[in-house]
Design a protein around this motif. Structure first.
Motif, PDB file in Angstrom:
ATOM      1  N   MET A  71       0.824  -1.296  -0.035  1.00  0.00           N
ATOM      2  CA  MET A  71       0.300   0.093  -0.022  1.00  0.00           C
ATOM      3  C   MET A  71       0.713   1.393   0.039  1.00  0.00           C
ATOM      4  O   MET A  71       0.732   2.252  -0.891  1.00  0.00           O
ATOM      5  CB  MET A  71      -0.867  -0.049   1.425  1.00  0.00           C
ATOM      6  CG  MET A  71      -1.950   0.847   1.401  1.00  0.00           C
ATOM      7  SD  MET A  71      -3.306   0.717   0.023  1.00  0.00           S
ATOM      8  CE  MET A  71      -3.768   2.282  -0.425  1.00  0.00           C
ATOM      9  N   ILE A  72       1.866   1.212   0.898  1.00  0.00           N
ATOM     10  CA  ILE A  72       2.831   2.267   0.980  1.00  0.00           C
ATOM     11  C   ILE A  72       3.471   2.587  -0.214  1.00  0.00           C
ATOM     12  O   ILE A  72       3.609   3.606  -0.855  1.00  0.00           O
ATOM     13  CB  ILE A  72       3.782   2.194   2.019  1.00  0.00           C
ATOM     14  CG1 ILE A  72       3.122   1.973   3.464  1.00  0.00           C
ATOM     15  CG2 ILE A  72       4.885   3.245   1.950  1.00  0.00           C
ATOM     16  CD1 ILE A  72       2.644   3.520   4.060  1.00  0.00           C
ATOM     17  N   ASP A  73       3.927   1.262  -0.924  1.00  0.00           N
ATOM     18  CA  ASP A  73       4.454   1.233  -2.222  1.00  0.00           C
ATOM     19  C   ASP A  73       3.665   1.981  -3.346  1.00  0.00           C
ATOM     20  O   ASP A  73       4.206   2.896  -4.089  1.00  0.00           O
ATOM     21  CB  ASP A  73       4.781  -0.091  -2.812  1.00  0.00           C
ATOM     22  CG  ASP A  73       6.183  -0.336  -2.062  1.00  0.00           C
ATOM     23  OD1 ASP A  73       6.877   0.191  -1.453  1.00  0.00           O
ATOM     24  OD2 ASP A  73       6.467  -1.751  -2.323  1.00  0.00           O
ATOM     25  N   PHE A  74       2.177   1.538  -3.203  1.00  0.00           N
ATOM     26  CA  PHE A  74       1.295   2.031  -4.118  1.00  0.00           C
ATOM     27  C   PHE A  74       1.272   3.880  -4.380  1.00  0.00           C
ATOM     28  O   PHE A  74       1.253   4.557  -5.265  1.00  0.00           O
ATOM     29  CB  PHE A  74       0.100   1.641  -4.166  1.00  0.00           C
ATOM     30  CG  PHE A  74      -0.965   2.047  -5.019  1.00  0.00           C
ATOM     31  CD1 PHE A  74      -1.149   1.655  -6.465  1.00  0.00           C
ATOM     32  CD2 PHE A  74      -1.939   2.797  -4.478  1.00  0.00           C
ATOM     33  CE1 PHE A  74      -1.936   2.097  -7.073  1.00  0.00           C
ATOM     34  CE2 PHE A  74      -3.025   3.372  -5.407  1.00  0.00           C
ATOM     35  CZ  PHE A  74      -3.046   2.805  -6.777  1.00  0.00           C
ATOM     36  N   LEU A  75       1.190   4.144  -2.762  1.00  0.00           N
ATOM     37  CA  LEU A  75       0.972   5.578  -2.660  1.00  0.00           C
ATOM     38  C   LEU A  75       2.296   6.198  -3.062  1.00  0.00           C
ATOM     39  O   LEU A  75       2.163   7.374  -3.851  1.00  0.00           O
ATOM     40  CB  LEU A  75       0.843   5.785  -1.239  1.00  0.00           C
ATOM     41  CG  LEU A  75      -0.558   5.218  -0.606  1.00  0.00           C
ATOM     42  CD1 LEU A  75      -0.762   5.753   0.735  1.00  0.00           C
ATOM     43  CD2 LEU A  75      -1.614   6.232  -1.510  1.00  0.00           C
ATOM     44  N   ASN A  76       3.343   5.814  -2.802  1.00  0.00           N
ATOM     45  CA  ASN A  76       4.601   6.251  -3.274  1.00  0.00           C
ATOM     46  C   ASN A  76       4.737   6.395  -4.968  1.00  0.00           C
ATOM     47  O   ASN A  76       4.856   7.440  -5.520  1.00  0.00           O
ATOM     48  CB  ASN A  76       5.782   5.599  -2.663  1.00  0.00           C
ATOM     49  CG  ASN A  76       6.099   5.857  -1.589  1.00  0.00           C
ATOM     50  OD1 ASN A  76       6.046   7.125  -1.019  1.00  0.00           O
ATOM     51  ND2 ASN A  76       6.882   5.068  -0.967  1.00  0.00           N
ATOM     52  N   ASP A  77       4.132   5.266  -5.455  1.00  0.00           N
ATOM     53  CA  ASP A  77       4.186   5.306  -7.008  1.00  0.00           C
ATOM     54  C   ASP A  77       3.090   6.148  -7.557  1.00  0.00           C
ATOM     55  O   ASP A  77       3.396   6.720  -8.463  1.00  0.00           O
ATOM     56  CB  ASP A  77       3.790   3.826  -7.379  1.00  0.00           C
ATOM     57  CG  ASP A  77       4.795   2.458  -7.147  1.00  0.00           C
ATOM     58  OD1 ASP A  77       5.847   3.287  -7.045  1.00  0.00           O
ATOM     59  OD2 ASP A  77       4.556   1.499  -7.303  1.00  0.00           O
ATOM     60  N   ALA A  78       2.033   6.251  -6.833  1.00  0.00           N
ATOM     61  CA  ALA A  78       0.972   7.355  -7.214  1.00  0.00           C
ATOM     62  C   ALA A  78       1.487   8.589  -7.227  1.00  0.00           C
ATOM     63  O   ALA A  78       1.237   9.384  -8.239  1.00  0.00           O
ATOM     64  CB  ALA A  78      -0.283   7.307  -6.404  1.00  0.00           C
ATOM     65  N   HIS A  79       2.135   8.958  -6.148  1.00  0.00           N
ATOM     66  CA  HIS A  79       2.786  10.551  -5.960  1.00  0.00           C
ATOM     67  C   HIS A  79       3.662  10.688  -7.010  1.00  0.00           C
ATOM     68  O   HIS A  79       3.522  11.516  -7.853  1.00  0.00           O
ATOM     69  CB  HIS A  79       3.433  10.349  -4.607  1.00  0.00           C
ATOM     70  CG  HIS A  79       3.958  11.749  -4.267  1.00  0.00           C
ATOM     71  ND1 HIS A  79       3.484  12.936  -3.935  1.00  0.00           N
ATOM     72  CD2 HIS A  79       5.275  12.297  -4.334  1.00  0.00           C
ATOM     73  CE1 HIS A  79       3.989  13.960  -3.988  1.00  0.00           C
ATOM     74  NE2 HIS A  79       5.463  13.508  -4.088  1.00  0.00           N
TER      75      HIS A  79
ATOM     76  N   TYR B  67      -1.163   0.605 -13.975  1.00  0.00           N
ATOM     77  CA  TYR B  67      -2.495   0.128 -14.653  1.00  0.00           C
ATOM     78  C   TYR B  67      -3.801   0.309 -13.646  1.00  0.00           C
ATOM     79  O   TYR B  67      -4.581   0.711 -14.206  1.00  0.00           O
ATOM     80  CB  TYR B  67      -2.361  -1.117 -15.326  1.00  0.00           C
ATOM     81  CG  TYR B  67      -1.742  -1.185 -16.552  1.00  0.00           C
ATOM     82  CD1 TYR B  67      -2.348  -0.455 -17.687  1.00  0.00           C
ATOM     83  CD2 TYR B  67      -0.486  -1.808 -16.675  1.00  0.00           C
ATOM     84  CE1 TYR B  67      -1.519  -0.261 -18.821  1.00  0.00           C
ATOM     85  CE2 TYR B  67       0.100  -1.585 -17.815  1.00  0.00           C
ATOM     86  CZ  TYR B  67      -0.213  -0.888 -18.975  1.00  0.00           C
ATOM     87  OH  TYR B  67       0.431  -0.684 -20.189  1.00  0.00           O
ATOM     88  N   ALA B  68      -3.367   0.267 -12.481  1.00  0.00           N
ATOM     89  CA  ALA B  68      -4.439   0.511 -11.207  1.00  0.00           C
ATOM     90  C   ALA B  68      -4.839   2.087 -11.470  1.00  0.00           C
ATOM     91  O   ALA B  68      -6.048   2.364 -11.452  1.00  0.00           O
ATOM     92  CB  ALA B  68      -3.942   0.065  -9.937  1.00  0.00           C
ATOM     93  N   LEU B  69      -3.610   2.755 -11.390  1.00  0.00           N
ATOM     94  CA  LEU B  69      -3.875   4.329 -11.574  1.00  0.00           C
ATOM     95  C   LEU B  69      -4.691   4.491 -12.706  1.00  0.00           C
ATOM     96  O   LEU B  69      -5.671   5.604 -12.843  1.00  0.00           O
ATOM     97  CB  LEU B  69      -2.439   4.953 -11.247  1.00  0.00           C
ATOM     98  CG  LEU B  69      -1.949   4.737  -9.978  1.00  0.00           C
ATOM     99  CD1 LEU B  69      -0.496   5.607 -10.216  1.00  0.00           C
ATOM    100  CD2 LEU B  69      -2.835   5.864  -8.923  1.00  0.00           C
ATOM    101  N   ILE B  70      -4.449   4.106 -13.736  1.00  0.00           N
ATOM    102  CA  ILE B  70      -5.005   4.278 -15.204  1.00  0.00           C
ATOM    103  C   ILE B  70      -6.653   4.093 -14.900  1.00  0.00           C
ATOM    104  O   ILE B  70      -7.482   4.694 -15.206  1.00  0.00           O
ATOM    105  CB  ILE B  70      -4.539   3.696 -16.105  1.00  0.00           C
ATOM    106  CG1 ILE B  70      -2.991   4.061 -16.456  1.00  0.00           C
ATOM    107  CG2 ILE B  70      -5.125   3.736 -17.729  1.00  0.00           C
ATOM    108  CD1 ILE B  70      -2.340   3.526 -17.709  1.00  0.00           C
ATOM    109  N   ALA B  71      -6.657   2.777 -14.491  1.00  0.00           N
ATOM    110  CA  ALA B  71      -8.081   2.475 -14.153  1.00  0.00           C
ATOM    111  C   ALA B  71      -8.821   3.323 -13.473  1.00  0.00           C
ATOM    112  O   ALA B  71     -10.087   3.773 -13.681  1.00  0.00           O
ATOM    113  CB  ALA B  71      -8.227   1.070 -13.909  1.00  0.00           C
TER     114      ALA B  71
END
Ligand code: ATP
Ligand code: MG
Lengths: 217, 242
Positions: free
Chosen positions: A1-9, A189-193
């Motif tokens: 989750m933290i990874d995802f938030l970092n990626d999102a940022h 791809y999660a962010l794109i979706a």
């Protein structure tokens, strides 16, 4: 989750830029599709038979060809014939043309729902055919068609992703480029979706509102 | 002013007008009465070309109702509909200026000023900026009359202008029509309001099965009809109206 938030940022700025292009593409292609849709409907009802024939042929041909092939045709083949279009313009033309046949269907349906009495009121007021279409049939027909036009717009929004294949830096293509360079397929791809959802959900709500209003009118 | 001579009209293989002869003089108020399906609406609709008659001739002010004459006819003859048929996407004011501005190219300001006067005449000036959906049936019909007047017509065709109204709204529309009649407007009115016809009409024509079965001064036709079928019809209508 933290990874995802970092990626999102890290990825969001680029993806949001892509989303902006997606929205621009949607709005431009939507306008073109509506304008062409009106043209097909009006031509389809013309007294002059060749107009009707052209309208019917265009609709049959466009409906029968995948959108991606239409885009390739406009972007890769037209230059051979001396028409070299920038990617964005080619994308708007391809999507606008492809979607114009659905819009024609929507508009035809809307026009069919226009109260005959209102058309007669226009005739009784002395309107000729052109004025009747411009002042009564089209404005009311489009109003009746709004819910289905809204649905079509949601489909169009998603189908703009096809324009990624002709190098337009819209959301899907920006995402692909990110995924290829970072190998973070999951996050990208999660962010794109999520971004497509974020754009289409409000549209869906708008359609619902329009449908409700349409029933009241 | 309006003259029908041997007018016939078929829908498919049904002949609904079987030789209609009718003349409305300038300034005259003529009420058409008759049973459902007798052809009253069709007569009106043939006069302004909403339906094309098959045989016979119709003239308005000497102009024949045909492809050539139709634009001129529609300048001279306005129509008021049973279901009002106001444009729902335009305000009351825009409904009234629609034809002056968008058909006859009058300057907008001039058309607006006149529209306000017309709306005042039907007592609807306060609602100039409302949408039709916000109005009662009686109010909508008064706007329908203002919209008809905006054409500066020489005659107005009314097709059951009060039939779609709540009973308590009928009076306000009839009042406007009575005033028009007093001002000398030529009016051809399809109506079931026998009392109104008796009071306002100069003449009454009874339509039965696609022909004018009887016509004469309002008082004569309505109180002492010559034809049995007119008498029957009147008995039915008057009985129903209580
Ligand atoms: N467009 C049409 N197509 C087929 N038949 C029609 C059409 N319009 C009217 N008719 C028929 O013609 C006949 C006369 O109709 P019309 O509307 O003139 O009657 P009307 O006297 O106005 O009746 P009402 O009092 O019910 O309004 C009716 O039998 C009707 O069914
Ligand atoms: Mg009728």
């Amino acid at each position: 989750m933290i990874d995802f938030l970092n990626d999102a940022h890290a990825f969001l700025p680029m993806l949001l830029r892509g989303l902006l292009v997606t929205l621009e593409l949607t709005v431009c292609a939507l306008s073109l599709s509506l304008a062409l849709g009106v043209v097909w409907v009006v031509m389809g009802r013309a007294g002059f038979a060749p107009w009707r024939w052209i309208s019917r042929s265009v609709i049959t041909v466009v409906r029968g060809i995948p959108i991606i092939v239409q885009l390739f045709f406009i972007y890769f083949v037209l230059p051979d014939w001396g028409l070299d279009l920038p990617p964005f313009v080619a994308g708007v033309m391809g999507l606008g043309l492809a979607y114009s046949v659905y819009q024609a269907e929507n508009i035809r349906g809307g026009i069919g729902a226009v109260d005959k009495g209102l058309v007669e009121a226009g005739e009784a007021l002395g309107m000729n055919r052109v004025t009747l279409w411009r002042r009564v049939i089209l404005p009311l027909g489009l109003r009746h068609a709004l819910p289905s036009i809204g649905n079509t717009m949601v489909m169009l929004l998603k189908d703009t992703s096809i324009a990624s294949t002709i190098t337009i830096a819209e959301l899907t293509r920006e995402g692909q480029l990110l995924a290829i360079s970072t190998f973070k397929n999951g996050s990208v791809y999660a962010l794109i979706a999520l971004l497509y959802l974020a754009a289409s959900l409000p549209l869906g709500a708008l359609v619902k509102t329009l449908e409700r209003k349409g029933r009241l009118a | 002013m309006i003259v029908l001579d041997g007018v016939t009209k078929r829908f498919g293989d049904r002949t609904v007008l079987k030789g209609v002869d009718l003349a409305v003089a300038r300034g005259e108020v003529l009420c058409l009465i008759g049973g459902s399906g007798s052809g009253k609406s069709t007569i009106l609709r043939c006069i302004n070309g909403l339906e094309r008659h098959d045989a016979g001739t119709i003239t308005v002010g000497g102009i024949r109702v045909d492809d050539q004459g139709l634009p001129a006819i529609r300048r001279r003859v306005a129509m008021v509909f049973q279901r009002f048929n106001l444009f729902p996407h335009r305000t009351v004011l825009d409904n009234v200026i629609e034809s002056p501005v968008h058909v006859h190219r009058e300057p907008v300001e001039q058309a607006r000023a006149r529209a306000i006067e017309l709306l005042a005449r039907v007592d609807m000036a306060d609602h100039a900026h409302s949408l039709p959906s916000a109005l009662s049936g009686g109010q909508q019909q008064r706007v329908g009359i203002a919209r008809a007047l905006a054409l500066r017509p020489e005659a107005i065709l009314f097709d059951e202008p009060t039939s779609a109204l709540d009973p308590e709204r009928v009076g306000e529309v009839l009042r406007v029509m009575r005033e028009l009649a007093q001002d000398g407007m030529t009016m051809l009115i399809v109506t079931h309001e026998i009392d109104f016809a008796r009071e306002v009409a100069d003449r009454v024509a009874f339509v039965d099965q696609g022909v004018i079965a009887e016509t004469g001064a309002a008082a004569d036709v309505l109180t002492a009809p010559q034809q049995a079928r007119t008498a029957q019809f009147l008995a039915r209508v008057l009985h129903r109206n209580g």
